[in-house]
Motif scaffolding. Sequence first.
Motif, PDB file in Angstrom:
ATOM      1  N   LEU A  40      -0.374 -37.016 -55.377  1.00  0.00           N
ATOM      2  CA  LEU A  40      -0.661 -36.282 -54.143  1.00  0.00           C
ATOM      3  C   LEU A  40       0.093 -34.956 -54.097  1.00  0.00           C
ATOM      4  O   LEU A  40      -0.431 -33.949 -53.600  1.00  0.00           O
ATOM      5  N   GLU A  65      -6.232 -45.778 -52.720  1.00  0.00           N
ATOM      6  CA  GLU A  65      -5.496 -45.249 -51.570  1.00  0.00           C
ATOM      7  C   GLU A  65      -5.185 -43.770 -51.757  1.00  0.00           C
ATOM      8  O   GLU A  65      -5.163 -43.002 -50.790  1.00  0.00           O
ATOM      9  N   GLN A  68      -8.335 -41.969 -50.780  1.00  0.00           N
ATOM     10  CA  GLN A  68      -8.462 -41.935 -49.322  1.00  0.00           C
ATOM     11  C   GLN A  68      -7.545 -40.864 -48.707  1.00  0.00           C
ATOM     12  O   GLN A  68      -7.956 -40.119 -47.817  1.00  0.00           O
ATOM     13  N   GLU A  69      -6.307 -40.805 -49.181  1.00  0.00           N
ATOM     14  CA  GLU A  69      -5.356 -39.848 -48.627  1.00  0.00           C
ATOM     15  C   GLU A  69      -5.751 -38.416 -48.991  1.00  0.00           C
ATOM     16  O   GLU A  69      -5.629 -37.500 -48.174  1.00  0.00           O
ATOM     17  N   ARG A  72      -8.494 -37.441 -46.691  1.00  0.00           N
ATOM     18  CA  ARG A  72      -7.959 -37.251 -45.340  1.00  0.00           C
ATOM     19  C   ARG A  72      -7.322 -35.876 -45.206  1.00  0.00           C
ATOM     20  O   ARG A  72      -7.416 -35.231 -44.149  1.00  0.00           O
ATOM     21  N   ARG A  73      -6.690 -35.424 -46.283  1.00  0.00           N
ATOM     22  CA  ARG A  73      -6.038 -34.122 -46.263  1.00  0.00           C
ATOM     23  C   ARG A  73      -7.011 -32.976 -46.551  1.00  0.00           C
ATOM     24  O   ARG A  73      -6.608 -31.807 -46.562  1.00  0.00           O
TER      25      ARG A  73
END
Length: 226
Positions: A40, A65, A68-69, A72-73
């Motif tokens: 990330l 995950e 997904q993150e 989201r960002r």
Amino acid sequence: MIEVLVVDDDTRVARVNAAYVEKVPGFHVAGEAHSALEALRSVETLPRLDLILLDHYLPDRTGLEVVQEMRRRGHQADVIMVTAARDVSTVQAAMRQGALQYLVKPFAFAGLRAKLEAYAELRRTLDGGGEAEQAEVDRIFGALSAPSEPGLPKGHSPTTAELVRQCLMKADGALSAQEIAERTGVSRQTAQRYLKLLERTGRARLTLKYGDAGRPEHRYEWATRP
């Protein structure tokens, strides 16, 4: 050049995968990461990122995950899962969350090269822009269906093939195309097509179940023979 982030918890595996990527013309490794946190952080800091080769089993979070993150960002880098995770639920979740391809470990260089070349073809198709007629839409959706290994016919998705294969392997007995469809989320017609392929290549065994009337039901089970 297509800029790639290689994510794997094993540093040696990450180096090997990165070396594979560099051998494919048109691709460049922008960075490596060995955890979800590093992945990330790389997504946030790399000046340009087109594609992520993403392991699922990471020490702090799962690969899904991470996807997904990222979304989201607001990060839209494409994702190809490169992982030892073979369970149907993970494959299905990857499909639903937008992973373009799914490459199961262990694999040879040819397997990854096929995925990358298919991805490059997809980008070339999309770079044309404008509106698309049905034939062009079919070509866009078919660009990632290049076989991941010899023997998978053109137009067959390696991800779907793996999904059906895993479903058969985990089943207690023979299943019909309809049962496969219900368990994997694909259409009955798609399940039937991949089951016939597995049966032709000797990986699935076909049996017939006769009822009181009408045509016999075709049922398939995983075959142990080569």
